[in-house]
Design a protein around this motif. Sequence first.
Motif, PDB file in Angstrom:
ATOM      1  N   UNK A   1       0.717  -1.327  -0.004  1.00 42.12           N
ATOM      2  CA  UNK A   1      -0.084  -0.027   0.070  1.00 42.12           C
ATOM      3  C   UNK A   1       0.916   1.358   0.030  1.00 42.12           C
ATOM      4  N   UNK A   2       1.958   1.168  -0.752  1.00 45.36           N
ATOM      5  CA  UNK A   2       2.835   2.429  -0.943  1.00 45.36           C
ATOM      6  C   UNK A   2       1.812   3.459  -1.837  1.00 45.36           C
ATOM      7  N   UNK A   3       1.788   4.709  -1.239  1.00 45.83           N
ATOM      8  CA  UNK A   3       1.224   5.813  -2.100  1.00 45.83           C
ATOM      9  C   UNK A   3       2.175   6.470  -2.992  1.00 45.83           C
ATOM     10  N   UNK A   4       3.511   6.403  -2.675  1.00 49.20           N
ATOM     11  CA  UNK A   4       4.208   7.270  -3.643  1.00 49.20           C
ATOM     12  C   UNK A   4       5.491   6.371  -3.791  1.00 49.20           C
ATOM     13  N   UNK A   5       6.460   6.756  -4.621  1.00 48.35           N
ATOM     14  CA  UNK A   5       7.594   6.260  -4.863  1.00 48.35           C
ATOM     15  C   UNK A   5       7.679   4.642  -5.241  1.00 48.35           C
TER      16      UNK A   5
ATOM     17  N   UNK B   1       4.820   7.049 -16.960  1.00 44.48           N
ATOM     18  CA  UNK B   1       6.442   6.828 -16.062  1.00 44.48           C
ATOM     19  C   UNK B   1       6.179   7.752 -14.763  1.00 44.48           C
ATOM     20  N   UNK B   2       5.616   8.813 -14.842  1.00 44.76           N
ATOM     21  CA  UNK B   2       5.658   9.556 -13.500  1.00 44.76           C
ATOM     22  C   UNK B   2       4.564   9.050 -12.782  1.00 44.76           C
ATOM     23  N   UNK B   3       3.408   8.559 -13.297  1.00 48.19           N
ATOM     24  CA  UNK B   3       2.279   8.155 -12.474  1.00 48.19           C
ATOM     25  C   UNK B   3       2.975   6.893 -11.864  1.00 48.19           C
ATOM     26  N   UNK B   4       3.896   6.006 -12.303  1.00 45.61           N
ATOM     27  CA  UNK B   4       4.428   4.783 -11.583  1.00 45.61           C
ATOM     28  C   UNK B   4       5.421   5.292 -10.601  1.00 45.61           C
ATOM     29  N   UNK B   5       6.385   6.263 -10.850  1.00 47.62           N
ATOM     30  CA  UNK B   5       7.404   6.498  -9.863  1.00 47.62           C
ATOM     31  C   UNK B   5       6.589   7.533  -8.565  1.00 47.62           C
TER      32      UNK B   5
ATOM     33  N   UNK C   1       2.250  -0.708  -7.173  1.00 47.97           N
ATOM     34  CA  UNK C   1       3.499  -0.100  -6.501  1.00 47.97           C
ATOM     35  C   UNK C   1       4.785  -1.181  -6.893  1.00 47.97           C
ATOM     36  N   UNK C   2       5.907  -0.708  -6.510  1.00 47.86           N
ATOM     37  CA  UNK C   2       7.149  -1.509  -6.616  1.00 47.86           C
ATOM     38  C   UNK C   2       7.490  -2.108  -5.414  1.00 47.86           C
ATOM     39  N   UNK C   3       6.494  -2.652  -4.399  1.00 45.08           N
ATOM     40  CA  UNK C   3       6.888  -2.955  -3.312  1.00 45.08           C
ATOM     41  C   UNK C   3       7.214  -4.578  -3.500  1.00 45.08           C
ATOM     42  N   UNK C   4       6.564  -5.231  -4.420  1.00 47.14           N
ATOM     43  CA  UNK C   4       7.067  -6.837  -4.558  1.00 47.14           C
ATOM     44  C   UNK C   4       8.384  -6.894  -4.999  1.00 47.14           C
ATOM     45  N   UNK C   5       8.955  -5.792  -5.665  1.00 51.58           N
ATOM     46  CA  UNK C   5      10.439  -6.005  -6.063  1.00 51.58           C
ATOM     47  C   UNK C   5      11.398  -6.031  -4.576  1.00 51.58           C
TER      48      UNK C   5
END
Length: 502
Positions: free
Chosen positions: A140-144, A350-354, A361-365
Amino acid sequence: MRSAIMAVAISALTAGLLTATTASADISPLDRFGDQSLTWQPCDDSRLDPAGAQCADVIVPVDYSAPQAETMTVSISRLPATDPAQRRGVLMSNPGGPGAPGLDFMIDVRNGMSSDVRDRYDLIGMDPRGIGRSTPVNCRWQHGFGLESAGIDGVGFAESVAQQAELAALCASNEGPRLRHITTRNTARDMNVIRAALGEERISYFGTSYGTYLGAVFSQLFPERSDRFVLDSAVDPEHYGSVGMIRAMGSVNEAAFDRWADWVATADNEFRFGADRSAVRSTVQDMVRHANDRPIRIGEFIVDEHSLPMVLYRGLDDPRNYPLLARQIRQLADAADGIEVQPESELAAALAFMLTAQPRDYSPASAVLCGDVEVPRDPAWYWRNIEASRADQPLFGAFANNIPPCAFWAPPVEQPTVIGNAVPSLLVQSTGDTRTTHAGAQVMHRVLTGSRMVTLEDVPVHWIYGNYPNTCIDSTVNIYLRDGTLPDTDRTCQDDPGRESR
């Protein structure tokens, strides 16, 4: 007589119970996973269904040290071999990341395949555990997205430290104990369960980027189950992790930026960054400094010194993207000058993802990287490395040496896999790769003593086979997958003539 009969009966019953107990003890708790029957059905996917693929869920243990406890599902796809009479087996795959879903990956990879390779293999895609449809991690990352530049000064670094600690805390609170089992070793074990459930003695494999490390871990853990392995854009197995791999990206991305700067300088009338490499570099570095003082508002997004270098990083991994990257940086430069700009669709995505963690979000990585390898925890260690890198890595040193969420993660439950085996494999690598360096791929080549390497010279591209068409590379890979024939020696390929950027 009656007593004698009873004694014989009791003896026989006892022997039977002992035999049954012994047989039961010989049955591994994992056997039930390999013996499961798969239910194939449409994938409900806009790419896979028209391609004729089907999907299934495979049940695997969350913790392989306790296989009778909690389970999870791993989703796989299958594109059947096009000639059943020629079928050799299955070709499993991974698109890298870590954290990238892979159900539809083989649709792209087969672009490089000759028809006689497609004849021979069922192509198996997979969302690895914790990713995509496979009981996904959701912090549940909201940013980054776990990767950012530390910025240009101590204030920016302090902001990074706080954000990365927050991301790690969100994962710990939202995912709990399961998070520690989202690891490469467990994904490799899942692959072996999938192999058994498919009824195959061995698997062949294609992996790119992080997928090369996963493939090497599988061949290390299950060498007798490994057939023909192709590792494209290989990770350095001795420096794998959220620190070692990322640090290696600093200098190669600076070199790739210079190459892009040479290209964009030839179109100065269109992009207006400068008429030579030095001028382009100066313009972009000034943009980063100004974004520190006054973040750039473009559409609904705000781009600062943490995120602007990441736009460059995302665009430098393929020379065909040079015009696209130039347009994106031009849009950001105009917005920085106060012009009202709506970002074009690819920049907005790209900006939406970052910046907003959308669409995912990129938390699984981070779950995989942090679950695999422990990293230094002292922020001062990272700050010293950032400061030391600024002289020769002015754009990317603060990214490549920045503190990751893993610095605030629980320690891994297992030690990293030490790679070193003689399983035959073919490594594919470009000399200018900005994500997995050529030097790192040479380390993988050295520890995989049964491997050969085919190198695409003087091209800064990440992931070649099926993505960046090259006659020499494609032919070498196809011969190996078709016949099992590795080149007699390592070989070097040149870029095909007439290559155009888009």
